[in-house]
Design a protein around this motif. Structure first.
Motif, mmCIF file in Angstrom:
data_model
loop_
_atom_site.group_PDB
_atom_site.id
_atom_site.type_symbol
_atom_site.label_atom_id
_atom_site.label_comp_id
_atom_site.label_asym_id
_atom_site.label_seq_id
_atom_site.Cartn_x
_atom_site.Cartn_y
_atom_site.Cartn_z
ATOM 1 N N SER A 29 4.102 -50.747 -48.001
ATOM 2 C CA SER A 29 3.757 -50.885 -46.594
ATOM 3 C C SER A 29 4.110 -49.598 -45.852
ATOM 4 O O SER A 29 4.982 -48.857 -46.275
ATOM 5 C CB SER A 29 4.498 -52.064 -45.956
ATOM 6 O OG SER A 29 5.890 -51.819 -45.929
ATOM 7 N N ASN A 31 5.020 -49.419 -42.358
ATOM 8 C CA ASN A 31 5.390 -49.973 -41.061
ATOM 9 C C ASN A 31 6.124 -48.927 -40.231
ATOM 10 O O ASN A 31 6.567 -47.903 -40.746
ATOM 11 C CB ASN A 31 6.273 -51.202 -41.251
ATOM 12 C CG ASN A 31 5.533 -52.305 -41.969
ATOM 13 O OD1 ASN A 31 4.344 -52.492 -41.758
ATOM 14 N ND2 ASN A 31 6.237 -53.032 -42.819
ATOM 15 N N PRO A 134 13.775 -51.681 -38.128
ATOM 16 C CA PRO A 134 12.338 -51.932 -38.024
ATOM 17 C C PRO A 134 11.865 -51.676 -36.596
ATOM 18 O O PRO A 134 12.556 -51.994 -35.640
ATOM 19 C CB PRO A 134 12.196 -53.402 -38.394
ATOM 20 C CG PRO A 134 13.395 -53.687 -39.228
ATOM 21 C CD PRO A 134 14.495 -52.833 -38.663
#
Length: 135
Positions: A29, A31, A134
């Motif tokens: 991913s 992100n 995140p």
């Protein structure tokens, strides 16, 4: 009803505890993350483990993986890096010209293990930890 409520509370608490040791950067991913390297010393206190380092410096999690499947002597391994100049770590200096090699910091032992191509493993109490939030 009370047992259902207790089950829900226990589930939420166990979920948070698993998230605190989770691998923040996921595989396959791209992100958005806030990430940075931070020394395992702060204001002369240390050496610290990577989870503790990231918590104290920026309130983030250390990039780490469960390691017991590959290494039965440990539960988790965090990403760390080592340089020749311990003052960069101890004094918290940003020196882009320093040379680094990556390693692992295991469990509650504040040491970064770095393997060299020859198979020799170096241990250092002076290292940086990869801290991740995140985005």
């Amino acid at each position: 009803m009370k047992s259902i409520f207790n089950f829900l509370i226990a589930s939420v608490i166990s979920g948070f505890s698993m998230m605190s040791l989770a691998d923040p950067i996921q595989d396959l991913s791209m992100n958005l993350y806030k990430a940075g390297w931070f020394p395992n010393f702060i204001q002369g206190a240390g050496p610290l483990t990577c989870p503790r380092t990231c918590e104290i410096w920026v309130g983030a999690r250390a990039e780490q993986e469960k390691s017991s499947d590959m290494d039965q002597d440990s539960e988790r391994a965090a990403v760390c890096k080592v340089t020749r100049d311990a003052s960069i770590i101890f004094e918290g200096i940003n020196d882009p010209s320093s040379h680094w090699i990556y390693g692992n910091q295991f469990d509650d032992e504040p040491v970064c293990y770095v393997a060299h191509r020859s198979g020799w493993v170096e241990r250092s109490e002076y290292f940086m930890c990869l801290c991740v939030q995140p985005g």
